[in-house]
Design a protein around this motif. Sequence first.
Motif, mmCIF file in Angstrom:
data_model
loop_
_atom_site.group_PDB
_atom_site.id
_atom_site.type_symbol
_atom_site.label_atom_id
_atom_site.label_comp_id
_atom_site.label_asym_id
_atom_site.label_seq_id
_atom_site.Cartn_x
_atom_site.Cartn_y
_atom_site.Cartn_z
ATOM 1 N N UNK A 125 7.853 -1.802 17.615
ATOM 2 C CA UNK A 125 7.789 -0.827 16.540
ATOM 3 C C UNK A 125 6.415 -0.909 15.898
ATOM 4 N N UNK A 126 5.867 0.256 15.578
ATOM 5 C CA UNK A 126 4.538 0.339 14.972
ATOM 6 C C UNK A 126 4.653 1.078 13.646
ATOM 7 N N UNK A 127 4.082 0.492 12.586
ATOM 8 C CA UNK A 127 4.021 1.113 11.265
ATOM 9 C C UNK A 127 2.548 1.352 10.928
ATOM 10 N N UNK A 128 2.212 2.594 10.594
ATOM 11 C CA UNK A 128 0.804 2.919 10.317
ATOM 12 C C UNK A 128 0.695 3.810 9.093
ATOM 13 N N UNK A 129 -0.393 3.646 8.356
ATOM 14 C CA UNK A 129 -0.678 4.478 7.182
ATOM 15 C C UNK A 129 -2.174 4.424 6.908
ATOM 16 N N UNK A 130 -2.698 5.508 6.337
ATOM 17 C CA UNK A 130 -4.100 5.514 5.952
ATOM 18 C C UNK A 130 -5.063 5.304 7.096
ATOM 19 N N UNK A 131 -4.690 5.724 8.298
ATOM 20 C CA UNK A 131 -5.597 5.632 9.432
ATOM 21 C C UNK A 131 -5.592 4.311 10.159
ATOM 22 N N UNK A 132 -4.656 3.410 9.863
ATOM 23 C CA UNK A 132 -4.611 2.136 10.576
ATOM 24 C C UNK A 132 -3.182 1.643 10.743
ATOM 25 N N UNK A 166 13.581 7.089 21.720
ATOM 26 C CA UNK A 166 12.364 6.876 20.954
ATOM 27 C C UNK A 166 12.491 7.512 19.572
ATOM 28 N N UNK A 167 12.063 6.784 18.554
ATOM 29 C CA UNK A 167 12.083 7.278 17.180
ATOM 30 C C UNK A 167 10.645 7.380 16.696
ATOM 31 N N UNK A 168 10.258 8.548 16.241
ATOM 32 C CA UNK A 168 8.923 8.751 15.662
ATOM 33 C C UNK A 168 9.088 9.598 14.409
ATOM 34 N N UNK A 169 8.601 9.109 13.281
ATOM 35 C CA UNK A 169 8.762 9.877 12.042
ATOM 36 C C UNK A 169 7.588 9.631 11.101
ATOM 37 N N UNK A 170 7.342 10.640 10.266
ATOM 38 C CA UNK A 170 6.307 10.613 9.222
ATOM 39 C C UNK A 170 7.032 10.813 7.910
ATOM 40 N N UNK A 171 7.029 9.799 7.040
ATOM 41 C CA UNK A 171 7.862 9.836 5.839
ATOM 42 C C UNK A 171 7.197 9.041 4.725
ATOM 43 N N UNK A 172 7.657 9.219 3.485
ATOM 44 C CA UNK A 172 7.057 8.486 2.363
ATOM 45 C C UNK A 172 7.202 6.969 2.478
ATOM 46 N N UNK A 173 8.300 6.499 3.096
ATOM 47 C CA UNK A 173 8.522 5.074 3.286
ATOM 48 C C UNK A 173 8.626 4.764 4.776
ATOM 49 N N UNK A 174 8.337 3.525 5.170
ATOM 50 C CA UNK A 174 8.564 3.135 6.564
ATOM 51 C C UNK A 174 10.045 3.277 6.930
ATOM 52 N N UNK A 175 10.320 3.662 8.153
ATOM 53 C CA UNK A 175 11.701 3.814 8.646
ATOM 54 C C UNK A 175 12.179 2.445 9.129
ATOM 55 N N UNK A 199 0.842 -1.185 0.000
ATOM 56 C CA UNK A 199 0.000 0.000 0.000
ATOM 57 C C UNK A 199 0.877 1.235 0.000
ATOM 58 N N UNK A 200 0.353 2.339 -0.505
ATOM 59 C CA UNK A 200 1.154 3.567 -0.569
ATOM 60 C C UNK A 200 1.256 4.244 0.797
ATOM 61 N N UNK A 241 3.482 17.104 14.222
ATOM 62 C CA UNK A 241 4.351 18.197 13.804
ATOM 63 C C UNK A 241 4.977 17.970 12.447
ATOM 64 N N UNK A 242 5.127 16.695 12.055
ATOM 65 C CA UNK A 242 5.712 16.374 10.759
ATOM 66 C C UNK A 242 4.657 16.215 9.673
ATOM 67 N N UNK A 243 3.383 16.392 10.035
ATOM 68 C CA UNK A 243 2.331 16.392 9.025
ATOM 69 C C UNK A 243 1.448 15.178 8.975
ATOM 70 N N UNK A 244 1.548 14.282 9.956
ATOM 71 C CA UNK A 244 0.716 13.079 9.945
ATOM 72 C C UNK A 244 -0.757 13.436 10.077
ATOM 73 N N UNK A 245 -1.603 12.688 9.379
ATOM 74 C CA UNK A 245 -3.043 12.943 9.446
ATOM 75 C C UNK A 245 -3.597 12.435 10.773
ATOM 76 N N UNK A 246 -4.728 12.983 11.165
ATOM 77 C CA UNK A 246 -5.315 12.683 12.468
ATOM 78 C C UNK A 246 -5.698 11.205 12.628
ATOM 79 N N UNK A 247 -6.335 10.553 11.629
ATOM 80 C CA UNK A 247 -6.697 9.137 11.816
ATOM 81 C C UNK A 247 -5.480 8.235 12.032
ATOM 82 N N UNK A 248 -4.396 8.490 11.295
ATOM 83 C CA UNK A 248 -3.204 7.658 11.464
ATOM 84 C C UNK A 248 -2.561 7.900 12.829
#
Length: 380
Positions: A75-82, A96-105, A12-13, A47-54
């Motif tokens: 580690x938790x990977x989430x996209x599209x609200x889930x 702790x590492x938390x990031x919002x990026x085009x690909x999973x870290x 998924x994108x 702060x990095x632009x993640x949407x509210x549902x995600x």
Amino acid sequence: MRLSFLGPLFERPGPWATVYFDVAQNDEAGAKRRELSVQDACRTLEGQGADAPTTRAVREALAAVGPAEDPAGRVVFAAGGEVVLSHRLSRPPQRQIACWAPLPRLTPLVELAGQDPVCLVAYIDRTGADFELRGAAGPRDAGQVEGRQWPVHRAATSDWSERHFQLKVENTWDHNAGEIAEALASAYEESGADMIVLVGDPRERPAVRERLPEDLRDVTAETEHGGRAAGSSSAALEEAVERAREQHTRRRLDEALDRFRAGRADNGPGDAVEGVPALVEAAQGHRIDTLLIRPDGADLAKETWVGGEPDQVAVRRTDAQTLSEGGEATPVRADDALLRAAAATAADVLLVPAADGDGTDVPSGGLGALLRWTYEQAPV
């Protein structure tokens, strides 16, 4: 480390929220620290632009993580609200590492979840064996095999009939060793284990090992501690299994680095590459067999460009757009792009220790690969 379990992340994108979460201690103060850590991670994502549902999905997943089930964190990977994937860590993150990026870290996952090999432990006696799989998720049953149950005990006299009976006992032992070896080979293949440890008495272990296929004998260790009988587990057995896992990891890394140094030499076979441009080219052609990552390398954070598919990776934006047939190209970290490509093509990944005091820098820049084939060996 095999990354096939990451498959859902590539179906998924993005963009993706990734959080490496330390659970702290199992006390009142630890519970408060976990609550504050969850809040901090979610604020960082927002702060990095993640949407509210995600962000909400991440918050709910982290709130459910505790030291009893995940002592080293998760580690938790989430996209599209889930939450798409949540994975237990083998050792806690130093921060702790938390990031919002085009690909999973992904690189921290290689460090924190595992070089530890998945180990198939076989508890053997003369009548059969019990199999147990040990990995990041803890021990779990992996099946058993029962051979012939009679005769399995030798007689004490030297009478002819008793000697004949003893021969039957020997034949039963040999037969059962063969059945155990066959079942163990099947369990190894089905479980995806990296190595085997044989537990049992000095006669039974070698008899089974000799009947394993040669490639399995090469990844098999034995220990004199413990056995199949109930209550035979001990601290010495646990230490022996962990020592065997450490030795297996060290041996694999040493062999890979030896092959890498030989492969990149001027007169070598040419089956090793390093540096982002060469690795990108190898990823495009699905030629990466083992990706080597040194976490302190400068190349890990270099910018690369990717399209929607794992092999659509390029050094320049225009090249990525060409690979994706005019689609949108996105800038990402080189290590995330290469790990995605490696996982999608079932490549192995090895973590290389940080450069030591003598200036050793293998691979150069922190990224390298052993190749499945060179252009001279290209399949036709």
